[in-house]
Design a protein around this motif. Structure first.
Motif, PDB file in Angstrom:
ATOM      1  N   LEU A  59       0.822  -1.210   0.000  1.00  0.00           N
ATOM      2  CA  LEU A  59       0.000   0.000   0.000  1.00  0.00           C
ATOM      3  C   LEU A  59       0.855   1.258   0.000  1.00  0.00           C
ATOM      4  O   LEU A  59       0.517   2.250  -0.668  1.00  0.00           O
ATOM      5  N   ARG A 101       2.139   1.766  -3.517  1.00  0.00           N
ATOM      6  CA  ARG A 101       1.107   2.348  -4.381  1.00  0.00           C
ATOM      7  C   ARG A 101       0.945   3.840  -4.119  1.00  0.00           C
ATOM      8  O   ARG A 101       0.824   4.645  -5.049  1.00  0.00           O
ATOM      9  N   ALA A 102       0.942   4.199  -2.840  1.00  0.00           N
ATOM     10  CA  ALA A 102       0.767   5.604  -2.494  1.00  0.00           C
ATOM     11  C   ALA A 102       1.940   6.446  -2.980  1.00  0.00           C
ATOM     12  O   ALA A 102       1.751   7.540  -3.530  1.00  0.00           O
ATOM     13  N   VAL A 126       1.943   9.705  -5.432  1.00  0.00           N
ATOM     14  CA  VAL A 126       2.450  10.992  -4.952  1.00  0.00           C
ATOM     15  C   VAL A 126       3.609  11.499  -5.810  1.00  0.00           C
ATOM     16  O   VAL A 126       3.734  12.702  -6.074  1.00  0.00           O
ATOM     17  N   THR A 165       8.785   1.847  -5.311  1.00  0.00           N
ATOM     18  CA  THR A 165       7.479   1.710  -5.972  1.00  0.00           C
ATOM     19  C   THR A 165       7.356   0.419  -6.781  1.00  0.00           C
ATOM     20  O   THR A 165       6.373   0.233  -7.494  1.00  0.00           O
TER      21      THR A 165
END
Length: 199
Positions: A136, A139-140, A144, A162
């Motif tokens: 998670l 993904r964030a 960003v 990532t």
């Protein structure tokens, strides 16, 4: 004896159990089951079902074992497959009730993995911190930093952080939602650790 049925995902488990029950109705309770990609949710549902059986409410004729091979990558499909994918990896086994049948342990060893018996709750707590939360966060970060990456303002560190974001979200987000409570606890611990670092 020695019969084994592999279930890819816990959502398919109830249907498989019912099919086997109908097919082998009246036979001795010696059917074994293993699910190498079944999440903790399937194990807990089966444990509850077996508790009902113990009270005489159901009689499924199944011994279920959830499993999680802690191996692989962010790749998808056959192109990401390797003959040595499970070599020397841990394969968590999560029995819904009683012991893990020998045939299940033998299957795990035959693919080169190391079987590790673990309680579902312990599995969920550990994987929230070592797999689900990292996915998670990856993904964030990918979202960003997307604009900066497009402008060429990212490097190997960003690519490494990532990498997991490339995983199939249909699978990854499903097990994250199923384990949301442990992920929330892991997120709080991560925030606290970051706060200590930047004080």
């Amino acid at each position: 004896p020695g019969r084994l049925r592999v279930v890819e995902h816990e959502r398919a488990l109830p249907e498989v159990v019912e099919q086997e029950r109908r097919q082998h109705e009246g036979e001795p309770r010696d059917l074994d089951r293993a699910a190498p990609e079944m999440s903790h949710v399937g194990v807990e549902r089966l444990a509850a079902r077996h508790d009902q059986e113990d009270r005489g409410e159901h009689d499924e004729g199944v011994r279920a074992v959830g499993g999680h091979p802690i191996a692989g990558s962010e790749g998808r499909g056959f192109v990401a497959a390797r003959a040595d994918l499970f070599e020397h990896s841990t394969f968590a086994l999560l029995p819904a009730r009683s012991k893990v049948p020998p045939i299940v342990r033998a299957l795990v060893r035959d693919i080169g993995a190391r079987p590790l018996l673990v309680a579902p709750a312990d599995h969920d707590k550990a994987l929230a911190r070592t797999s689900h939360l990292p996915y998670l966060v990856s993904r964030a970060l990918a979202g960003v930093g997307r604009d900066a990456q497009r402008r060429g303002l990212s490097g190997p560190g960003f690519r490494g952080m990532t990498r997991l974001a490339a995983s199939d979200p249909r699978v990854s987000l499903a097990y994250c939602r199923a384990n949301r409570r442990e992920i929330a606890a892991a997120w709080r611990a991560l925030n606290e650790a970051i706060e200590r670092e930047v004080k």
